[in-house]
Design a protein around this motif. Structure first.
Motif, mmCIF file in Angstrom:
data_model
loop_
_atom_site.group_PDB
_atom_site.id
_atom_site.type_symbol
_atom_site.label_atom_id
_atom_site.label_comp_id
_atom_site.label_asym_id
_atom_site.label_seq_id
_atom_site.Cartn_x
_atom_site.Cartn_y
_atom_site.Cartn_z
ATOM 1 N N HIS A 83 0.688 -1.717 0.315
ATOM 2 C CA HIS A 83 0.496 0.013 -0.272
ATOM 3 C C HIS A 83 0.811 1.288 -0.237
ATOM 4 O O HIS A 83 0.711 2.262 -0.880
ATOM 5 C CB HIS A 83 -0.617 -0.141 1.268
ATOM 6 C CG HIS A 83 -1.662 1.269 1.361
ATOM 7 N ND1 HIS A 83 -2.289 1.587 0.481
ATOM 8 C CD2 HIS A 83 -1.756 1.960 2.696
ATOM 9 C CE1 HIS A 83 -3.071 2.874 1.247
ATOM 10 N NE2 HIS A 83 -2.536 3.745 2.609
ATOM 11 N N ASP A 122 -13.322 7.060 0.589
ATOM 12 C CA ASP A 122 -12.239 6.544 0.207
ATOM 13 C C ASP A 122 -12.390 5.201 1.306
ATOM 14 O O ASP A 122 -13.204 5.306 1.806
ATOM 15 C CB ASP A 122 -10.532 6.624 -0.817
ATOM 16 C CG ASP A 122 -10.489 5.621 -0.965
ATOM 17 O OD1 ASP A 122 -10.680 4.905 -1.648
ATOM 18 O OD2 ASP A 122 -9.014 6.233 -1.176
ATOM 19 N N TRP A 123 -12.552 4.017 0.653
ATOM 20 C CA TRP A 123 -12.594 2.866 1.264
ATOM 21 C C TRP A 123 -10.917 1.982 1.742
ATOM 22 O O TRP A 123 -10.732 2.304 0.754
ATOM 23 C CB TRP A 123 -13.173 1.692 0.494
ATOM 24 C CG TRP A 123 -12.264 0.878 -0.744
ATOM 25 C CD1 TRP A 123 -11.398 0.712 -0.984
ATOM 26 C CD2 TRP A 123 -12.657 1.940 -1.966
ATOM 27 N NE1 TRP A 123 -10.784 0.663 -2.593
ATOM 28 C CE2 TRP A 123 -11.393 1.386 -3.359
ATOM 29 C CE3 TRP A 123 -13.050 3.001 -2.331
ATOM 30 C CZ2 TRP A 123 -11.556 1.948 -4.702
ATOM 31 C CZ3 TRP A 123 -13.161 3.103 -3.628
ATOM 32 C CH2 TRP A 123 -11.819 2.588 -4.691
ATOM 33 N N GLU A 124 -11.452 1.876 2.804
ATOM 34 C CA GLU A 124 -9.968 0.581 3.535
ATOM 35 C C GLU A 124 -10.559 -0.302 4.129
ATOM 36 O O GLU A 124 -11.039 -0.584 5.374
ATOM 37 C CB GLU A 124 -9.558 1.885 4.041
ATOM 38 C CG GLU A 124 -8.320 2.699 3.577
ATOM 39 C CD GLU A 124 -7.362 3.819 4.246
ATOM 40 O OE1 GLU A 124 -7.375 2.815 5.581
ATOM 41 O OE2 GLU A 124 -6.830 4.090 4.115
ATOM 42 N N ASN A 154 -14.052 -0.798 8.454
ATOM 43 C CA ASN A 154 -13.659 0.064 6.743
ATOM 44 C C ASN A 154 -13.221 1.297 7.398
ATOM 45 O O ASN A 154 -14.062 1.648 8.028
ATOM 46 C CB ASN A 154 -14.505 -0.533 6.649
ATOM 47 C CG ASN A 154 -14.912 0.789 4.888
ATOM 48 O OD1 ASN A 154 -14.080 0.656 4.574
ATOM 49 N ND2 ASN A 154 -16.109 0.645 4.191
ATOM 50 N N ARG A 159 -10.579 11.803 1.569
ATOM 51 C CA ARG A 159 -9.453 11.840 1.153
ATOM 52 C C ARG A 159 -8.016 13.636 1.439
ATOM 53 O O ARG A 159 -7.554 13.827 1.995
ATOM 54 C CB ARG A 159 -8.225 11.192 -0.255
ATOM 55 C CG ARG A 159 -8.646 9.879 -0.203
ATOM 56 C CD ARG A 159 -8.011 9.562 1.477
ATOM 57 N NE ARG A 159 -8.224 8.101 0.559
ATOM 58 C CZ ARG A 159 -7.499 6.976 1.988
ATOM 59 N NH1 ARG A 159 -6.982 7.277 3.090
ATOM 60 N NH2 ARG A 159 -7.382 5.375 1.224
ATOM 61 N N CYS A 201 -11.901 -5.616 -0.753
ATOM 62 C CA CYS A 201 -12.647 -4.933 -0.266
ATOM 63 C C CYS A 201 -13.404 -4.803 -2.114
ATOM 64 O O CYS A 201 -12.504 -4.179 -3.028
ATOM 65 C CB CYS A 201 -12.377 -4.131 0.076
ATOM 66 S SG CYS A 201 -13.409 -2.113 0.257
ATOM 67 N N GLN A 209 -9.760 -4.061 -4.110
ATOM 68 C CA GLN A 209 -8.383 -4.666 -2.820
ATOM 69 C C GLN A 209 -8.366 -6.136 -2.751
ATOM 70 O O GLN A 209 -9.740 -6.732 -3.036
ATOM 71 C CB GLN A 209 -8.622 -3.805 -1.043
ATOM 72 C CG GLN A 209 -8.313 -2.478 -1.264
ATOM 73 C CD GLN A 209 -8.441 -1.890 0.323
ATOM 74 O OE1 GLN A 209 -9.755 -1.628 0.859
ATOM 75 N NE2 GLN A 209 -7.581 -1.810 0.574
ATOM 76 N N THR A 243 -4.428 -0.991 6.126
ATOM 77 C CA THR A 243 -4.969 -0.849 4.348
ATOM 78 C C THR A 243 -3.495 -2.094 3.641
ATOM 79 O O THR A 243 -2.944 -1.222 3.405
ATOM 80 C CB THR A 243 -6.055 -0.322 3.854
ATOM 81 O OG1 THR A 243 -6.560 -1.032 3.377
ATOM 82 C CG2 THR A 243 -5.038 1.282 2.811
ATOM 83 N N VAL A 247 -7.194 0.859 -2.629
ATOM 84 C CA VAL A 247 -7.646 1.712 -2.272
ATOM 85 C C VAL A 247 -8.178 3.122 -3.572
ATOM 86 O O VAL A 247 -7.084 3.582 -3.980
ATOM 87 C CB VAL A 247 -6.806 2.862 -1.091
ATOM 88 C CG1 VAL A 247 -6.638 1.984 0.287
ATOM 89 C CG2 VAL A 247 -5.922 3.920 -1.125
#
Length: 282
Positions: A83, A122-124, A154, A159, A201, A209, A243, A247
């Motif tokens: 990452h 955003d997602w993680e 999550n 950002r 994800c 992900q 994570t 992403v």
């Protein structure tokens, strides 16, 4: 042992998952799944209990956050080597820690609200550690004994708020609903190696992900030991451990969440989550 909380938001009851995946009602045995339970004698009682002796929960109730009354929600950033590579940043020399407001916590399948004015949500997918006993200046050798269990988190992030609004990352991490946890808390005896778990994800069915905890740089014991040098960890505290790549900010071009998007994420042995993104409204 898999512990969970079920029912309407704010009125959840404690539960246990049986071997067939059925929810069993623990409300006649313990008050809740929280730090008071982890640090008290009732955890041993639960370990010795036959889940089938508990009342069966009928239907498909809402699953709430797997831990109640969380004192602190601490996150570790840039903790996966792959990452860090996708962000173009070097690995930090020490764990990079920041706080996520506990008011961000929601259930694993609750809606995620895109904040007012957000363009870079955003997602993680992350492995989260739940602390089971008070920990201050613990060694790495002692650290694993401080764990009550593991769950999925999550670490939803805005950002622009995180990087463009001067200050710590907390601004971009703490919006309401930005902390889904669960579906259940899995005790350490059911997690053979927290550094060898597949995780993913997907957004609207596309898997962005697709990684593993084996690329975690600062391992679980090191994180607990390190953080306990700067603050006392309390039963019920959560540490979200970083994570893997994939992403939205790491895509070319970048991809960010919008109302109507569906996030689906999971970690091997810890279950799955599914959230629908909705627009902010009063």
């Amino acid at each position: 042992m898999k512990l969970l909380r079920f029912g309407e938001a704010g009125s959840e009851k404690p539960g246990m998952l049986d071997a067939d995946g059925n929810i069993r009602d623990l409300s006649g045995v313990v008050a809740d799944i929280d730090g008071a339970l982890f640090s008290g004698p009732d955890m041993d009682k639960l370990r010795a209990m036959d889940p089938t002796s508990l009342p069966l929960v009928e239907g498909n109730p809402r699953i709430g956050p797997c831990v109640a009354n969380v004192p602190k929600f601490i996150c570790v950033g840039l903790n996966y080597t792959d990452h860090a590579a996708e962000t173009g940043q070097p690995m930090p020399s020490h764990p990079l820690i920041f706080a996520k407001a506990t008011s961000a916590i929601v259930g694993p399948d609750d809606d995620v609200v895109i904040p007012r004015g957000s363009e870079k949500s955003d997602w993680e997918v992350e492995l989260a550690i739940v602390i089971g006993k008070k920990a201050s200046y613990v060694s790495e050798e002692e650290a694993l004994d401080c764990i009550a269990g593991y769950c999925i988190a999550n670490d939803v992030s805005e950002r622009s708020y995180q990087f463009d609004y001067a200050g710590q990352w907390t601004k971009g991490k703490s919006c309401d609903t930005f902390g889904p946890i669960g579906p259940w808390l899995v005790t350490p005896d059911e997690v053979a190696d927290p550094h060898d778990l597949k995780m993913y994800c997907a957004i609207n069915g596309h898997r962005y992900q697709d990684g593993s905890t084996n690329t975690m740089f600062f391992k679980v014991a090191h994180q607990i030991s390190h953080i306990s040098e700067f603050m006392t960890l309390m039963p019920g505290d959560i540490i979200s451990t970083g994570t893997p790549p994939g992403v939205g900010a790491g895509q070319n071009p970048q991809v960010f969440l919008k109302p109507g998007d569906v996030m689906e994420l999971g970690i091997e042995g810890l279950g799955t989550q599914r959230q629908t993104c909705v627009a902010w409204s009063r």
